[in-house]
Design an enzyme around this catalytic site. Structure first.
Site, mmCIF file in Angstrom:
data_model
loop_
_atom_site.group_PDB
_atom_site.id
_atom_site.type_symbol
_atom_site.label_atom_id
_atom_site.label_comp_id
_atom_site.label_asym_id
_atom_site.label_seq_id
_atom_site.Cartn_x
_atom_site.Cartn_y
_atom_site.Cartn_z
ATOM 1 C CG HIS A 117 9.271 23.371 9.783
ATOM 2 N ND1 HIS A 117 9.178 24.664 10.249
ATOM 3 C CD2 HIS A 117 9.604 22.598 10.853
ATOM 4 C CE1 HIS A 117 9.463 24.684 11.544
ATOM 5 N NE2 HIS A 117 9.719 23.447 11.936
ATOM 6 C CG HIS A 118 3.436 26.812 9.960
ATOM 7 N ND1 HIS A 118 3.220 27.981 9.263
ATOM 8 C CD2 HIS A 118 2.215 26.365 10.309
ATOM 9 C CE1 HIS A 118 1.927 28.232 9.208
ATOM 10 N NE2 HIS A 118 1.297 27.267 9.828
ATOM 11 C CB SER A 119 10.152 27.745 9.327
ATOM 12 O OG SER A 119 10.674 26.617 8.646
ATOM 13 C CG ASN A 128 4.775 31.419 8.567
ATOM 14 O OD1 ASN A 128 3.891 30.580 8.519
ATOM 15 N ND2 ASN A 128 6.050 31.112 8.388
#
Length: 316
Positions: free
Chosen positions: A76-78, A261
């Protein structure tokens, strides 16, 4: 986990049986490469459960044209962006020559001085202007400015949404790409984007010519509509220290190679056209990429998205 209406990180125990997935595959499959593509495409139709740490490792014991078996990381990008996750994967790897040593990270040396610090006034004026134009275009795209509906739009043309995604990969010779790069004094990214421009242009030209009577002849003619607006969203690393860094360096407090991110969005336009000289696609790609490099669009879009998420929440 939700707490008081907000998403919160909580400590948990990792159950590898819920993360490492080894599906049962038949070894008599006619097309292993297509099977891998289908498997990954099916993964894109589902989401990772929020009740467990947001990562999965799918091991496909299937021999393809490129490998003895396939491992698919689903993260997951989180948890982090590409730079962060690449550093994490490298930290889990070891050198073949020395199983106790971490992989050696390449160091990029740049001898080009920063024109701003060198007193390039005109360069700075262009930078400011390009940034203003790009940010306004980004906001307009988010609000109302859409791309031209083409055969590439898929389900969006009928209002069906994005639909499922399919990841198709091809192996190309890096030596061939470097040969073009060195001959034209460009970058590898310029050459790859030029190839993409050529492929998209010829594909769309063929698709637009399918409704005509002489399909074979129309592929050599220009069937493309005028003023096609086709763009891609490119994610750029905005860290002060670019490139891939060791995981320990990213976790260090105050490091310029921050974990997380740290990416901004850039709208990259594709100029769809038929060209007699294939190298013209590379020249067009270089001009487009150089123009985007001469802008701070990625930094501004990063803060715009961050502000929107802070004001309206993650589900906006």
């Amino acid at each position: 986990m939700k707490k008081d209406g907000e998403m919160k990180w909580v400590r948990t125990k990792v159950d590898l049986d819920k993360h490492v997935i080894v599906p049962t595959l038949h070894h008599t499959i006619d097309s292993p490469d297509k099977t891998v593509e289908d498997y990954i495409s099916n993964l894109s139709k589902t989401s990772i459960e929020f009740s467990k740490p947001l990562w999965e490792l799918h091991i496909l014991n299937l021999k393809t044209s490129d490998a003895e078996s396939i491992a698919v990381f689903r993260i997951h990008h989180s948890l982090g962006d590409g730079m962060s996750l690449m550093s994490l994967v490298l930290a889990c790897s070891r050198q073949i020559s020395n199983p106790e040593a971490l992989p050696t990270l390449p160091v990029k040396k740049s001898s080009n001085p920063d024109p701003v610090n060198s007193g390039g006034i005109w360069w700075t004026i262009q930078l400011v202007w390009n940034t203003i134009v790009d940010v306004l275009m980004f906001v307009a795209t988010a609000l109302f400015l859409k791309d031209t509906v083409t055969p590439l739009s898929g389900g969006q043309e009928k209002g069906d949404g994005l639909g499922s995604r399919r990841f198709v990969y091809r192996t190309v010779s890096l030596d061939d790409i470097k040969l073009i790069k060195n001959g034209m004094k460009t970058t590898i990214n310029d050459v790859v984007m030029g190839v993409s421009l050529a492929g998209l242009s010829r594909y769309l030209n063929r698709r637009y010519g399918e409704d005509k009577e002489d399909k074979g002849a129309t592929e050599k003619k220009n069937n493309l509509p005028k003023n096609i607006r086709l763009r891609a969203t490119l994610l750029m690393n905005i860290r002060p220290s670019p490139g891939i860094h060791a995981l320990a360096d990213m976790m260090e407090k105050g490091s310029k190679a921050k974990w997380g991110n740290w990416i901004g969005s850039v709208l990259l336009p594709f100029v769809i056209a038929l060209r007699d000289d294939p190298l013209d696609y590379v020249r067009q790609a270089k001009a487009t990429i150089d123009r985007k490099k001469h802008s701070r669009e990625a930094i501004f879009t990063f803060f715009i998205i961050k502000m929107v998420l802070k004001l309206f929440g993650i589900k906006v």
